[in-house]
Design a protein around this motif. Structure first.
Motif, PDB file in Angstrom:
ATOM      1  N   LEU A  72      45.076  24.401  35.893  1.00  0.00           N
ATOM      2  CA  LEU A  72      45.013  25.304  34.751  1.00  0.00           C
ATOM      3  C   LEU A  72      43.745  26.153  34.773  1.00  0.00           C
ATOM      4  O   LEU A  72      43.788  27.366  34.515  1.00  0.00           O
ATOM      5  CB  LEU A  72      45.102  24.518  33.443  1.00  0.00           C
ATOM      6  CG  LEU A  72      46.460  23.891  33.122  1.00  0.00           C
ATOM      7  CD1 LEU A  72      46.375  23.070  31.838  1.00  0.00           C
ATOM      8  CD2 LEU A  72      47.532  24.969  32.979  1.00  0.00           C
ATOM      9  N   LEU A  73      42.610  25.524  35.090  1.00  0.00           N
ATOM     10  CA  LEU A  73      41.359  26.276  35.160  1.00  0.00           C
ATOM     11  C   LEU A  73      41.401  27.305  36.283  1.00  0.00           C
ATOM     12  O   LEU A  73      40.987  28.453  36.101  1.00  0.00           O
ATOM     13  CB  LEU A  73      40.174  25.318  35.369  1.00  0.00           C
ATOM     14  CG  LEU A  73      39.741  24.498  34.161  1.00  0.00           C
ATOM     15  CD1 LEU A  73      38.649  23.511  34.555  1.00  0.00           C
ATOM     16  CD2 LEU A  73      39.248  25.408  33.029  1.00  0.00           C
ATOM     17  N   ALA A  74      41.916  26.894  37.442  1.00  0.00           N
ATOM     18  CA  ALA A  74      42.020  27.816  38.575  1.00  0.00           C
ATOM     19  C   ALA A  74      42.956  28.971  38.238  1.00  0.00           C
ATOM     20  O   ALA A  74      42.691  30.131  38.591  1.00  0.00           O
ATOM     21  CB  ALA A  74      42.515  27.074  39.818  1.00  0.00           C
ATOM     22  N   ALA A  75      44.062  28.668  37.547  1.00  0.00           N
ATOM     23  CA  ALA A  75      45.017  29.712  37.167  1.00  0.00           C
ATOM     24  C   ALA A  75      44.369  30.731  36.239  1.00  0.00           C
ATOM     25  O   ALA A  75      44.573  31.948  36.390  1.00  0.00           O
ATOM     26  CB  ALA A  75      46.234  29.085  36.496  1.00  0.00           C
ATOM     27  N   VAL A  76      43.578  30.247  35.276  1.00  0.00           N
ATOM     28  CA  VAL A  76      42.884  31.165  34.363  1.00  0.00           C
ATOM     29  C   VAL A  76      41.883  32.020  35.137  1.00  0.00           C
ATOM     30  O   VAL A  76      41.823  33.247  34.958  1.00  0.00           O
ATOM     31  CB  VAL A  76      42.172  30.385  33.238  1.00  0.00           C
ATOM     32  CG1 VAL A  76      41.236  31.304  32.448  1.00  0.00           C
ATOM     33  CG2 VAL A  76      43.195  29.755  32.306  1.00  0.00           C
ATOM     34  N   MET A  77      41.095  31.382  36.003  1.00  0.00           N
ATOM     35  CA  MET A  77      40.073  32.107  36.772  1.00  0.00           C
ATOM     36  C   MET A  77      40.699  33.171  37.686  1.00  0.00           C
ATOM     37  O   MET A  77      40.176  34.273  37.824  1.00  0.00           O
ATOM     38  CB  MET A  77      39.260  31.120  37.617  1.00  0.00           C
ATOM     39  CG  MET A  77      38.510  30.078  36.830  1.00  0.00           C
ATOM     40  SD  MET A  77      37.127  30.780  35.917  1.00  0.00           S
ATOM     41  CE  MET A  77      36.294  29.286  35.376  1.00  0.00           C
ATOM     42  N   LEU A  78      41.822  32.834  38.311  1.00  0.00           N
ATOM     43  CA  LEU A  78      42.414  33.713  39.322  1.00  0.00           C
ATOM     44  C   LEU A  78      43.394  34.739  38.752  1.00  0.00           C
ATOM     45  O   LEU A  78      43.451  35.879  39.235  1.00  0.00           O
ATOM     46  CB  LEU A  78      43.138  32.877  40.380  1.00  0.00           C
ATOM     47  CG  LEU A  78      42.262  32.039  41.313  1.00  0.00           C
ATOM     48  CD1 LEU A  78      43.130  31.102  42.136  1.00  0.00           C
ATOM     49  CD2 LEU A  78      41.435  32.945  42.225  1.00  0.00           C
ATOM     50  N   TYR A  79      44.164  34.351  37.737  1.00  0.00           N
ATOM     51  CA  TYR A  79      45.313  35.169  37.358  1.00  0.00           C
ATOM     52  C   TYR A  79      45.283  35.737  35.950  1.00  0.00           C
ATOM     53  O   TYR A  79      46.167  36.523  35.606  1.00  0.00           O
ATOM     54  CB  TYR A  79      46.606  34.361  37.538  1.00  0.00           C
ATOM     55  CG  TYR A  79      46.806  33.882  38.950  1.00  0.00           C
ATOM     56  CD1 TYR A  79      46.960  34.787  40.004  1.00  0.00           C
ATOM     57  CD2 TYR A  79      46.826  32.522  39.250  1.00  0.00           C
ATOM     58  CE1 TYR A  79      47.128  34.357  41.309  1.00  0.00           C
ATOM     59  CE2 TYR A  79      47.005  32.075  40.557  1.00  0.00           C
ATOM     60  CZ  TYR A  79      47.160  33.000  41.575  1.00  0.00           C
ATOM     61  OH  TYR A  79      47.321  32.568  42.866  1.00  0.00           O
ATOM     62  N   ILE A  80      44.307  35.355  35.128  1.00  0.00           N
ATOM     63  CA  ILE A  80      44.321  35.823  33.745  1.00  0.00           C
ATOM     64  C   ILE A  80      44.216  37.341  33.651  1.00  0.00           C
ATOM     65  O   ILE A  80      44.933  37.993  32.875  1.00  0.00           O
ATOM     66  CB  ILE A  80      43.207  35.144  32.910  1.00  0.00           C
ATOM     67  CG1 ILE A  80      43.360  35.497  31.423  1.00  0.00           C
ATOM     68  CG2 ILE A  80      41.824  35.508  33.414  1.00  0.00           C
ATOM     69  CD1 ILE A  80      44.588  34.961  30.777  1.00  0.00           C
ATOM     70  N   PHE A  81      43.355  37.948  34.479  1.00  0.00           N
ATOM     71  CA  PHE A  81      43.201  39.405  34.386  1.00  0.00           C
ATOM     72  C   PHE A  81      44.412  40.158  34.936  1.00  0.00           C
ATOM     73  O   PHE A  81      44.870  41.118  34.300  1.00  0.00           O
ATOM     74  CB  PHE A  81      41.899  39.849  35.053  1.00  0.00           C
ATOM     75  CG  PHE A  81      40.679  39.397  34.302  1.00  0.00           C
ATOM     76  CD1 PHE A  81      40.389  39.909  33.049  1.00  0.00           C
ATOM     77  CD2 PHE A  81      39.833  38.444  34.837  1.00  0.00           C
ATOM     78  CE1 PHE A  81      39.274  39.483  32.328  1.00  0.00           C
ATOM     79  CE2 PHE A  81      38.720  38.008  34.133  1.00  0.00           C
ATOM     80  CZ  PHE A  81      38.442  38.527  32.875  1.00  0.00           C
ATOM     81  N   PRO A  82      44.979  39.744  36.100  1.00  0.00           N
ATOM     82  CA  PRO A  82      46.229  40.395  36.533  1.00  0.00           C
ATOM     83  C   PRO A  82      47.349  40.296  35.494  1.00  0.00           C
ATOM     84  O   PRO A  82      48.098  41.257  35.294  1.00  0.00           O
ATOM     85  CB  PRO A  82      46.583  39.632  37.819  1.00  0.00           C
ATOM     86  CG  PRO A  82      45.285  39.170  38.354  1.00  0.00           C
ATOM     87  CD  PRO A  82      44.460  38.850  37.146  1.00  0.00           C
ATOM     88  N   VAL A  83      47.449  39.135  34.835  1.00  0.00           N
ATOM     89  CA  VAL A  83      48.484  38.961  33.800  1.00  0.00           C
ATOM     90  C   VAL A  83      48.218  39.899  32.621  1.00  0.00           C
ATOM     91  O   VAL A  83      49.131  40.551  32.105  1.00  0.00           O
ATOM     92  CB  VAL A  83      48.531  37.500  33.315  1.00  0.00           C
ATOM     93  CG1 VAL A  83      49.399  37.372  32.056  1.00  0.00           C
ATOM     94  CG2 VAL A  83      49.070  36.595  34.414  1.00  0.00           C
ATOM     95  N   LEU A  84      46.954  39.978  32.217  1.00  0.00           N
ATOM     96  CA  LEU A  84      46.599  40.862  31.108  1.00  0.00           C
ATOM     97  C   LEU A  84      46.823  42.325  31.477  1.00  0.00           C
ATOM     98  O   LEU A  84      47.245  43.129  30.632  1.00  0.00           O
ATOM     99  CB  LEU A  84      45.141  40.632  30.694  1.00  0.00           C
ATOM    100  CG  LEU A  84      44.843  39.293  30.013  1.00  0.00           C
ATOM    101  CD1 LEU A  84      43.348  39.121  29.798  1.00  0.00           C
ATOM    102  CD2 LEU A  84      45.577  39.194  28.676  1.00  0.00           C
ATOM    103  N   TYR A  85      46.540  42.664  32.749  1.00  0.00           N
ATOM    104  CA  TYR A  85      46.779  44.039  33.200  1.00  0.00           C
ATOM    105  C   TYR A  85      48.273  44.374  33.090  1.00  0.00           C
ATOM    106  O   TYR A  85      48.656  45.461  32.671  1.00  0.00           O
ATOM    107  CB  TYR A  85      46.325  44.227  34.641  1.00  0.00           C
ATOM    108  CG  TYR A  85      44.837  44.058  34.862  1.00  0.00           C
ATOM    109  CD1 TYR A  85      43.935  44.164  33.802  1.00  0.00           C
ATOM    110  CD2 TYR A  85      44.329  43.789  36.134  1.00  0.00           C
ATOM    111  CE1 TYR A  85      42.581  43.998  33.996  1.00  0.00           C
ATOM    112  CE2 TYR A  85      42.958  43.618  36.334  1.00  0.00           C
ATOM    113  CZ  TYR A  85      42.093  43.717  35.271  1.00  0.00           C
ATOM    114  OH  TYR A  85      40.746  43.561  35.471  1.00  0.00           O
ATOM    115  N   MET A  86      49.127  43.412  33.499  1.00  0.00           N
ATOM    116  CA  MET A  86      50.574  43.628  33.444  1.00  0.00           C
ATOM    117  C   MET A  86      51.050  43.789  32.003  1.00  0.00           C
ATOM    118  O   MET A  86      51.937  44.595  31.712  1.00  0.00           O
ATOM    119  CB  MET A  86      51.310  42.449  34.098  1.00  0.00           C
ATOM    120  CG  MET A  86      51.263  42.519  35.612  1.00  0.00           C
ATOM    121  SD  MET A  86      52.134  41.190  36.491  1.00  0.00           S
ATOM    122  CE  MET A  86      52.963  40.270  35.257  1.00  0.00           C
ATOM    123  N   MET A  87      50.450  43.029  31.093  1.00  0.00           N
ATOM    124  CA  MET A  87      50.879  43.051  29.695  1.00  0.00           C
ATOM    125  C   MET A  87      50.385  44.300  28.960  1.00  0.00           C
ATOM    126  O   MET A  87      51.086  44.828  28.096  1.00  0.00           O
ATOM    127  CB  MET A  87      50.366  41.798  28.975  1.00  0.00           C
ATOM    128  CG  MET A  87      51.010  40.494  29.445  1.00  0.00           C
ATOM    129  SD  MET A  87      50.221  39.035  28.730  1.00  0.00           S
ATOM    130  CE  MET A  87      50.532  39.284  26.993  1.00  0.00           C
TER     131      MET A  87
END
Length: 235
Positions: A19-34
Motif C-alpha cells: 500500500l505504501l509503495a502504491a501510494v509513493m509510485l502511483y498516486i500522482f499518475p492516478v490523480l493526473y488521470m482523474m
C-alpha cells in the motif's frame, strides 16, 4: 496458534509495504488521470499525504479485525519531560550528522545531483507553511507508526530476532524512499531507520520518534524554503 498469528503478521507487513509503495509510485499518475492536470500541484500533493493516512487506517483496521490484537505490540513506556527533550535533540543530531556524512560520501563517490522529485516538492512547498507542517506531521506520524510501531515488532516476533526487526524495518524504510530517484534518498533513510529502530527496541516510545521525525523533516523543509533552491544539493 503462534504459526497462525505469524501468518497474519506476514500478510499485514506485506500489505503495509504494498500500500505504501502504491501510494509513493502511483498516486500522482492516478490523480493526473482523474483531474487531467499533468503536473504536481499543492492540492494533488495534499491528497497524496491524505492517502498515507488512509494506508494507516487500513492497517489499523487489519490489526483489529484480522490480527485481533493491539496495533502497537510493544507497550509504550513513559518518561520524564527532560528525557523527552534530551532524547529528541540527541536523536536529531545523530541523524543529521550521520546523514550529512553519508550524503558527503555519496557526493564524492558518485557526484550525485539533487533528486528532481525533491526539487519539485521543495518548489511546490515554497512559503506554503500549512502544507509544510501537514507534510512533516504526516511523515512523522504515519511512517513511524507503520515502520517502527507496526512492522518492526512483528518481524522481531516472527523470527524471534530483534536484529531482524531493526534491519527489515530500516531496509523497507529506505526502499520506500527510493521513489525520489537517488542513492542518497535510500541510504540516508536506511541509516535513520536503523537509528530509530534501535531506539524503539531499547526504549519503547513511538511518540519520541514521531516528534524527532517531524523535526528532521520540518527543519530541512524550512531551510529549503529559506535558501535558494539551486544551493540545496550541498545540504
Amino acid at each position: 496458534m503462534a504459526m497462525q498469528l505469524n501468518g497474519k503478521y506476514a500478510v499485514g507487513i506485506l500489505l503495509t509495504f504494498i500500500l505504501l509503495a502504491a501510494v509513493m509510485l502511483y498516486i500522482f499518475p492516478v490523480l493526473y488521470m482523474m483531474t487531467g492536470i499533468k503536473q504536481m500541484t499543492a492540492f494533488s500533493f495534499s491528497l497524496s499525504r491524505i492517502a498515507l493516512w488512509f494506508v494507516l487506517l487500513v492497517i489499523f483496521l487489519y490489526t483489529h479485525c484480522v490480527e485481533k490484537g493491539h496495533f502497537l505490540l510493544k507497550k509504550e513506556k513513559n518518561y520524564t519531560l527532560a528525557f523527552f527533550i534530551k532524547t529528541i535533540v540527541g536523536l536529531y543530531f545523530i541523524c543529521i550528522m550521520g546523514g550529512a556524512f553519508l550524503g558527503a560520501a555519496i557526493q564524492v563517490f558518485t557526484e550525485e545531483k539533487m533528486s528532481s522529485k525533491l526539487f519539485e516538492i521543495s518548489s511546490l512547498l515554497k512559503n506554503n507553511y500549512f502544507l509544510i507542517i501537514f507534510t512533516c506531521f504526516t511523515a512523522g506520524a504515519v511512517e513511524e507508526l507503520l515502520m517502527r510501531g507496526y512492522i518492526q515488532p512483528r518481524i522481531e516476533k516472527m523470527y524471534n530476532s530483534p536484529l531482524s526487526g531493526i534491519l527489515v524495518s530500516a531496509i523497507l524504510f529506505g526502499i520506500l524512499h527510493s521513489t525520489y530517484g537517488t542513492i542518497g534518498q535510500v541510504i540516508i533513510p536506511f541509516f535513520i531507520g536503523v537509528v530509530f529502530a534501535i531506539f524503539y527496541k531499547l526504549y519503547s516510545n513511538i511518540k519520541i520518534l514521531m516528534i524527532c521525525h517531524f523535526m528532521i523533516d520540518f527543519i530541512s523543509l524550512m531551510m529549503m524554503n529559506m535558501l535558494d533552491i539551486k544551493h540545496l544539493s550541498v545540504l
